[in-house]
Design a protein around this motif. Structure first.
Motif, PDB file in Angstrom:
ATOM      1  N   SER A  35       2.449  -8.268   9.732  1.00  0.00           N
ATOM      2  CA  SER A  35       2.141  -7.191   8.621  1.00  0.00           C
ATOM      3  C   SER A  35       3.043  -6.355   8.571  1.00  0.00           C
ATOM      4  CB  SER A  35       0.721  -6.401   9.375  1.00  0.00           C
ATOM      5  OG  SER A  35       0.497  -5.404   8.235  1.00  0.00           O
ATOM      6  N   ILE A  36       3.549  -5.998   7.380  1.00  0.00           N
ATOM      7  CA  ILE A  36       4.582  -4.725   7.210  1.00  0.00           C
ATOM      8  C   ILE A  36       4.028  -3.905   6.462  1.00  0.00           C
ATOM      9  CG2 ILE A  36       6.178  -6.764   7.096  1.00  0.00           C
ATOM     10  CD1 ILE A  36       6.685  -6.003   4.245  1.00  0.00           C
ATOM     11  N   VAL A  37       4.821  -2.732   6.383  1.00  0.00           N
ATOM     12  CA  VAL A  37       4.535  -1.348   5.608  1.00  0.00           C
ATOM     13  C   VAL A  37       5.723  -1.031   4.459  1.00  0.00           C
ATOM     14  CG1 VAL A  37       4.238   1.049   5.757  1.00  0.00           C
ATOM     15  CG2 VAL A  37       3.390  -0.475   7.376  1.00  0.00           C
ATOM     16  N   ILE A  38       5.414  -1.056   3.333  1.00  0.00           N
ATOM     17  CA  ILE A  38       6.531  -0.620   2.438  1.00  0.00           C
ATOM     18  C   ILE A  38       6.322   0.595   2.009  1.00  0.00           C
ATOM     19  CG2 ILE A  38       7.325  -1.532   0.190  1.00  0.00           C
ATOM     20  CD1 ILE A  38       6.272  -4.175   0.796  1.00  0.00           C
ATOM     21  N   ASP A  39       7.362   1.514   1.779  1.00  0.00           N
ATOM     22  CA  ASP A  39       7.249   2.988   0.933  1.00  0.00           C
ATOM     23  C   ASP A  39       7.761   2.748  -0.305  1.00  0.00           C
ATOM     24  OD1 ASP A  39       6.187   4.014   3.403  1.00  0.00           O
ATOM     25  OD2 ASP A  39       7.910   4.919   3.945  1.00  0.00           O
ATOM     26  N   GLU A  40       7.040   3.153  -1.237  1.00  0.00           N
ATOM     27  CA  GLU A  40       7.569   2.950  -2.783  1.00  0.00           C
ATOM     28  C   GLU A  40       7.813   4.374  -3.173  1.00  0.00           C
ATOM     29  OE1 GLU A  40       8.293   0.568  -4.785  1.00  0.00           O
ATOM     30  OE2 GLU A  40       7.674  -1.045  -3.931  1.00  0.00           O
ATOM     31  N   LYS A  60       4.953  -4.733  -8.063  1.00  0.00           N
ATOM     32  CA  LYS A  60       5.968  -4.715  -6.752  1.00  0.00           C
ATOM     33  C   LYS A  60       4.785  -4.925  -5.639  1.00  0.00           C
ATOM     34  CE  LYS A  60       8.643  -1.244  -8.930  1.00  0.00           C
ATOM     35  NZ  LYS A  60      10.104  -1.815  -8.878  1.00  0.00           N
ATOM     36  N   ALA A  61       3.609  -4.675  -5.745  1.00  0.00           N
ATOM     37  CA  ALA A  61       2.731  -5.015  -4.522  1.00  0.00           C
ATOM     38  C   ALA A  61       2.215  -6.351  -4.454  1.00  0.00           C
ATOM     39  CB  ALA A  61       1.483  -3.947  -4.715  1.00  0.00           C
ATOM     40  N   PHE A 189      -0.691 -11.374  -2.884  1.00  0.00           N
ATOM     41  CA  PHE A 189      -1.396 -10.504  -2.162  1.00  0.00           C
ATOM     42  C   PHE A 189      -2.476  -9.550  -2.829  1.00  0.00           C
ATOM     43  CE2 PHE A 189       2.600 -11.127   0.035  1.00  0.00           C
ATOM     44  CZ  PHE A 189       2.386 -11.243   1.506  1.00  0.00           C
ATOM     45  N   GLU A 190      -3.460  -9.774  -2.023  1.00  0.00           N
ATOM     46  CA  GLU A 190      -4.946  -9.040  -2.666  1.00  0.00           C
ATOM     47  C   GLU A 190      -5.049  -7.805  -1.969  1.00  0.00           C
ATOM     48  OE1 GLU A 190      -9.829 -10.182  -2.669  1.00  0.00           O
ATOM     49  OE2 GLU A 190      -8.208 -11.599  -1.903  1.00  0.00           O
ATOM     50  N   TYR A 496       9.612  -6.696  -8.499  1.00  0.00           N
ATOM     51  CA  TYR A 496       9.015  -7.175  -7.334  1.00  0.00           C
ATOM     52  C   TYR A 496       9.495  -6.864  -5.991  1.00  0.00           C
ATOM     53  CZ  TYR A 496       8.866 -10.635 -11.166  1.00  0.00           C
ATOM     54  OH  TYR A 496       8.731 -11.381 -12.565  1.00  0.00           O
ATOM     55  N   THR A 497       8.380  -6.440  -5.297  1.00  0.00           N
ATOM     56  CA  THR A 497       8.813  -5.693  -4.000  1.00  0.00           C
ATOM     57  C   THR A 497       8.347  -6.753  -2.969  1.00  0.00           C
ATOM     58  OG1 THR A 497       9.238  -3.469  -4.517  1.00  0.00           O
ATOM     59  CG2 THR A 497       8.913  -3.937  -2.367  1.00  0.00           C
ATOM     60  N   LEU A 498       6.936  -6.848  -2.680  1.00  0.00           N
ATOM     61  CA  LEU A 498       6.155  -7.559  -1.756  1.00  0.00           C
ATOM     62  C   LEU A 498       5.957  -8.754  -2.344  1.00  0.00           C
ATOM     63  CD1 LEU A 498       4.662  -7.700   0.608  1.00  0.00           C
ATOM     64  CD2 LEU A 498       2.597  -6.893  -0.510  1.00  0.00           C
TER      65      LEU A 498
END
Length: 507
Positions: A35-40, A60-61, A189-190, A496-498
């Motif tokens: 699992s990761i955490v992304i800051d947008e 992006k998500a 991803f959902e 796109y990010t994730l």
């Protein structure tokens, strides 16, 4: 949904707040995998309405997908559609990818795709990339073929279908008062949990048509302050932080556990001058402000090593940038002379500059501009805040000047979308409130020109006019910097990010 309150102040301890269902640290192992955490930097602000920038937050998500994919470099690739063909001047046919299902289990077929695109056309304020102004109809030919008819011959329809604003959701997403992306995307991803405008949690879509995503889950946090985004990577609370300030890039370089990825973007930072104000309706006044501003000093001081002086709306080297385009040389004496010719006493001017918090380096940039304009006798005060609080005033024309960082390939992987929205008389994002019949005509002509070389030549002509008329003061061409900790497979991209390719590990 967690009951722990999330505010901008508490986002730095979000992992302990329980949003991740157990306080898993960034980069830690979740019960069913990584699992990761992304800051947008930009939060969804319109209840996921796809005609707004919320669509970009969804792509992006890793949730929302389009029929056509935009690759880095401006090329197009199949996504939910495997092919697209113009069969008549105003008719395009698209063949859909077989075996794709939405996250709620319903099939992606021509009926669902047609319904999604028709919804995009029927909303109160359609996105410029895909609107009734350019698309007259969408219909299902059979279960796997969609036909799109344009108002006029449109050579850029595939690019329009690559825009997040033309994203495809399951029929259930459109059944309520607001768009519901939970379980209705096709992406890797959902969405499982949401704290509006602050964070979303996502899990892997094990039925993803593109193959099983490498990550099991992710959390996307929306944090306006670039320094805070960088801090969360440094403290181990996030794995990816997008659009971090130049100062943070320098600070992070000493940390062996963190790497920064930078890429020169099709993005220009600019000073918007509001043409609805009588002052800036005068071209000599605009040219005076252009001459007063030292873009080299700005590039060197505010964005050292992360920018180039602007030569207009487009960066040097782009195929649509005018040949020989060069930065405007700062000349305060010329600026004062132009104001005198315009009959304007600079000491009488007291203007307000809007500088939104999410803009990289905008606090420092605003201060530099304040001093440079003070040198010619113009007094400037600075108003800061989140972009969402400023956009209404910018759209309505209730402001003097504003800073804007604009990606000219974001809405479409071709400058036409940017030019038509920002510089046509009826453009939906014409924040300068500028209108010129000649430029309007050139934009329309470019949109109807199939030949790439000829179309790019028209873009170059438009760019030269915008620069010579000082429609806006183009400051620097940006490089985006992203901080990464313990993650691999990431590439900087405006949409796109994730992605399914992200995983934990050094790269």
């Amino acid at each position: 949904m967690t009951t722990c309150a999330l505010t901008a102040a508490t986002l730095t301890v979000l992992a302990g707040c329980g949003m991740s269902g157990g306080g898993t640290a960034a980069g830690g192992g979740a019960a069913n995998g990584e699992s990761i955490v992304i800051d947008e930097p930009f939060a969804p602000a319109a209840n996921w309405a796809l005609e707004t920038f919320d669509a970009f937050a969804l792509t992006k998500a890793g949730c929302l997908e389009t029929l056509v994919k935009s690759e880095n470099g401006g090329t197009l690739a199949p996504m939910l559609a495997t092919s697209w063909t113009r069969v008549k001047p105003t008719v395009w046919k698209l063949e859909l990818r077989q075996g794709v299902t939405f996250q709620d289990g319903t099939p992606l077929d021509a009926k669902a795709v047609t319904g999604a695109l028709q919804h995009a056309l029927k909303v109160k304020t359609p996105a410029a990339a895909f609107s009734p102004d350019v698309v007259s109809g969408v219909k299902a030919v059979d279960s796997s073929t969609v036909e799109v008819t344009t108002v006029k011959p449109d050579v850029l329809l595939p690019q329009r279908l690559a825009s997040p604003n033309a994203g495809i959701l399951a029929p259930k997403a459109y059944s309520g008062a607001a768009i519901d992306p939970k379980g209705t995307c096709t992406g890797p991803f959902e969405i499982t949990k949401e704290v509006p405008q602050q964070a979303i949690e996502l899990k892997r879509n094990d039925s993803y048509w593109g193959g099983r995503p490498r990550l099991a889950s992710a959390e996307v946090r929306f944090i306006a302050d670039g320094g805070k985004r960088a801090t969360q990577v440094r403290t181990g609370e996030a794995n990816i932080a997008r659009k971090i300030p130049v100062t943070s890039v320098q600070e992070l370089k000493g940390d062996a556990t963190i790497r920064t990825q930078s890429s020169e973007l099709p993005r220009t930072t600019q000073l918007i001058l509001n043409h609805k104000k009588a002052l800036f309706a005068n071209a000599k006044v605009r040219q005076a402000f252009q001459a007063a501003i030292d873009t080299k000093a700005i590039s060197d001081a505010v964005y050292p090593g992360a920018s180039r002086q602007a030569v207009g709306p487009f960066a040097p080297g782009d195929p649509w940038t005018p040949k020989g385009a060069a930065p405007v040389k700062a000349d305060p004496a010329k600026a004062k002379s132009l104001l005198a010719e315009a009959g304007v006493d600079p000491s009488s001017l007291k203007l307000t500059l809007l500088a939104y918090n999410e803009g990289s380096g905008f606090a420092d940039l605003a201060s530099v501009l304040q001093e440079q304009l003070k040198a010619i006798g113009v007094k400037v005060s600075i108003r800061s805040g989140e972009y969402a609080s400023m956009e209404p005033d910018m759209l309505s024309g209730d402001f003097d000047m504003a800073l804007l960082s604009r990606n000219y390939l974001a809405d479409l992987p071709d400058p036409y979308g940017f030019l038509s929205q920002d510089y046509s008389c009826k453009g939906s994002f014409n924040l300068a409130h500028y209108c010129d019949a000649t430029v309007d005509s050139l934009i329309k002509k470019a949109g109807a020109t199939a030949g790439t070389e000829a179309r790019y030549a028209l873009y170059a002509d438009i760019a030269a006019r915008l620069q010579s008329q000082a429609v806006r003061v183009f400051l620097v061409h940006e490089t985006e910097s992203v901080a990464l900790a313990g993650v691999k497979g990431y590439q900087i991209h405006p949409y796109y990010t994730l992605t399914a390719d992200l995983s934990l590990g050094s790269q």
